[in-house]
Design a protein around this motif. Structure first.
Motif, PDB file in Angstrom:
ATOM      1  N   SER A  57       0.691  -1.273  -0.180  1.00 24.59           N
ATOM      2  CA  SER A  57      -0.276  -0.238   0.029  1.00 24.59           C
ATOM      3  C   SER A  57       0.718   1.173  -0.104  1.00 24.59           C
ATOM      4  O   SER A  57       2.098   1.663   0.190  1.00 24.59           O
ATOM      5  N   LYS A  58       0.599   2.723  -0.457  1.00 30.64           N
ATOM      6  CA  LYS A  58       0.711   3.327  -0.363  1.00 30.64           C
ATOM      7  C   LYS A  58       1.005   4.006   1.212  1.00 30.64           C
ATOM      8  O   LYS A  58       1.465   5.241   0.817  1.00 30.64           O
ATOM      9  N   GLU A  59      -0.063   3.887   0.894  1.00 35.10           N
ATOM     10  CA  GLU A  59       0.389   4.784   2.777  1.00 35.10           C
ATOM     11  C   GLU A  59       1.356   3.897   3.622  1.00 35.10           C
ATOM     12  O   GLU A  59       2.060   4.400   4.709  1.00 35.10           O
ATOM     13  N   GLU A  60       1.780   2.544   3.372  1.00 33.06           N
ATOM     14  CA  GLU A  60       2.901   1.956   4.459  1.00 33.06           C
ATOM     15  C   GLU A  60       4.150   2.546   3.584  1.00 33.06           C
ATOM     16  O   GLU A  60       4.975   2.771   5.015  1.00 33.06           O
ATOM     17  N   MET A  61       4.359   2.770   2.504  1.00 35.30           N
ATOM     18  CA  MET A  61       5.558   3.481   1.659  1.00 35.30           C
ATOM     19  C   MET A  61       5.324   4.875   2.758  1.00 35.30           C
ATOM     20  O   MET A  61       6.319   4.721   2.812  1.00 35.30           O
TER      21      MET A  61
END
Length: 594
Positions: free
Chosen positions: A500-504
């Protein structure tokens, strides 16, 4: 005037008739019996006492009438002198023995006549330059008045002509003519002010108002010429003139406000009279050639500012009474208020024009409607989109003017949109950002202002960029100088093994993504020196801790102060290619050994 007229007329006739009925008296008899002695019941009695009272009343009446004439002609400062001369004549007339001396009789006769002669002289000076015959007839009557008990008839009298009665009639007619002349002048002044007022209400331009004012003042005062100077940039400029030659008007066109006589009068604020000799020497020959004797300077003042000055050129000497000065000041005040109102109107029109220009220059659609959803204003951009004239739009309901009304919606669709929200436009289609503001009017219940910004083009471009950003097979990222990933596409997530982008976005890229810390320092040095990197090869650490080799091409974006705000670039995974190249090099070395 009315009290003196009655006193003088009655006492003069009484004194004449009483003098005729009195006993004959010789040169030793006093012409001025003592009033004190008469009041105390002295030796005068019968006809002599009545004649003496008539003489005393005549002296008092002439003194009062002379004082009234001086007040009428604007010379009230001489009234005390008249009172003193009248009182001296009464006191000296009480000494009967003085009349045994012919010289003293002549002195006393001169004393009581001095107020009359003074009043006649001031009346002549007042009548100069005027077209009123009343003051001249009254002056002649004053000069013909007489009181001589030893000679009861006038020196020009005959048995057939009663000159005393003729003088009394002339005196009464003269007073009546003065009263009528004053009434006529007041009516003419009032009519002039009314005509100026009508012109002010009929015309928006200032010059026609000044034209009328100059004509009325010249007609009322008998001036030969008149002109109006307006104050602008510390200069007094002639804008309208009457009676001056064009060459003279050109030479007098502009004068300095600080040093000129007109500027001084304008600052003082009162009506002034200046002879030609009192004005600056450079203008004296010009005005003398025009046949002018003096100038009347009338300041034109607004409520809060100096507007200009009116000048009247007179050919002959003329004395201006206080009521004439008030009339001239009233006319100038009307001009001042008209000029100030015109300036205010011009400022208002200019302000409205600027506001309308600014309103119409907005390329976004601006819609203003009241609480009943009737359109009050619409800018030119909205009118062009509607393809309607302003007169067809104003005061019409929104649902009948805006597209998509009727069954689709009621009232105003933009009122339902949130402020600064982005959504599909309910009227024109596409996308728009709507900013709504409520207002309350002084004379109305208020309404709402909508500013509709069409962002269809930007929305399409954004969607294209997003599609391109998300569907690229190479990893695309945006990061901060501190090492935080601000944005990235799905290919970058897959490359680094994140789901996910949020994790990145929570990672510290400088510590978590670089396999070797030295690569980060080298990257920052290249960016600081050149502002970009091309085919920058380094190792990255995936989420599963596996190292990959990438090639990065990116650039720095700087802010207004020149500092780097973010990095944007593309990362290409070349691990397989790197491994293939290493394998080829290994085989080449083996072949070289064989």
């Amino acid at each position: 005037m009315s009290f003196s007229r009655a006193s003088l007329s009655k006492t003069s006739l009484t004194s004449g008739s009483l003098a005729k009925r009195s006993e004959p008296c010789n040169s030793q008899t006093s012409n001025f019996p003592s009033v004190v002695r008469l009041a105390a019941g002295g030796p005068h009695s019968g006809p002599n006492r009545a004649a003496a009272l008539g003489v005393a009343f005549f002296v008092v009446a002439t003194g009062l009438f002379s004082a009234a004439v001086l007040y009428y002609s604007g010379q009230a400062r001489f009234i005390l002198l008249v009172a003193g001369a009248t009182l001296l004549a009464l006191l000296l007339g009480g000494a009967d023995f003085l009349f045994s001396i012919p010289l003293l009789r002549a002195v006393l006769s001169l004393v009581w006549r001095m107020p009359v002669w003074l009043a006649a002289f001031q009346l002549v000076m007042y009548a100069r330059g005027r077209r009123a015959p009343g003051p001249w007839l009254l002056t002649l009557s004053l000069l013909l008045l007489h009181l001589d008990r030893s000679q009861p008839q006038h020196i020009f009298a005959t048995h057939s002509v009663p000159y005393d009665l003729v003088i009394d009639l002339m005196l009464g007619i003269g007073m009546m003519m003065v009263v009528l002349d004053d009434s006529r002048e007041k009516i003419e002044r009032l009519n002039a002010l009314n005509r100026i007022d009508r012109v002010i209400s009929d015309f928006d331009e200032f010059n026609p108002i000044v034209d009328t004012a100059l004509d009325e003042l010249m007609r009322n005062t008998g001036a030969r010429s008149a002109w109006f100077r307006i104050l602008k940039d510390d200069k007094l400029h002639i804008v309208v003139q009457r009676g001056l030659d064009d060459s003279v008007a050109a030479r007098l066109r502009e004068i300095d406000d600080a040093t000129s006589t007109s500027g001084q009068v304008l600052r003082a604020g009162g009506v002034a009279v200046a002879t030609i000799e009192e004005i600056p020497p450079e203008f004296q020959p010009i005005l003398k050639d025009q046949g002018l004797h003096h100038l009347v300077l009338i300041p034109v003042l607004g409520k809060n500012s100096r507007i200009g000055i009116l000048l009247l050129g007179q050919r002959h000497y003329r004395r201006y009474a206080e009521d004439e000065r008030k009339f001239l000041k009233s006319a100038a005040n009307q001009l001042g208020l008209a000029a100030e109102n015109r300036q205010l109107v011009q400022q208002l029109v200019h302000s409205q024009s600027e506001w309308a220009s600014a309103f119409n220059s907005i390329r976004d659609y601006v819609l203003v409607h009241d609480s009943q959803f009737r359109i009050i204003r619409a800018n030119q951009a909205l009118l062009d989109r509607l393809q309607m004239a302003y007169t067809r739009v104003v005061l019409q309901p929104c649902e009948s003017i805006l597209p998509g009304g009727g069954a689709a919606w009621k009232k105003c669709p933009y009122c339902e949109a949130s402020s600064q929200s982005t959504d599909h436009d309910p009227c024109f289609g596409g996308y728009s950002v709507v900013s709504s503001s409520a207002y309350s009017g002084q004379d109305s219940a208020g309404g709402t202002v909508h500013v509709i910004k069409d962002i269809t083009g930007e929305k399409i471009a954004e969607e294209r960029y997003k599609i391109l950003f998300d569907h690229m097979q190479e990893g695309v990222f945006v990061s901060s100088p501190e090492g935080r990933v601000l944005d990235c596409n799905d290919a970058f997530l897959r490359m680094m093994g994140y789901s996910s982008k949020e994790e990145m976005l929570q990672l510290d890229a400088a510590k978590s993504l670089y396999a070797e810390p030295g690569d980060r320092r080298k990257f920052l040095e290249e960016m600081a020196e050149h502002g970009f990197v091309r085919n920058f090869e380094y190792g990255m650490r995936r989420k599963d801790d596996r190292h990959i080799t990438v090639i990065e091409s990116s650039f720095a974006t700087r802010g207004a102060n020149g500092d780097i705000e973010r990095y944007q670039g593309v990362v290409l995974d070349v691990t397989d290619k790197k491994m293939a190249e290493d394998e080829v090099r290994r085989r080449n070395r083996e072949l070289h050994v064989l």
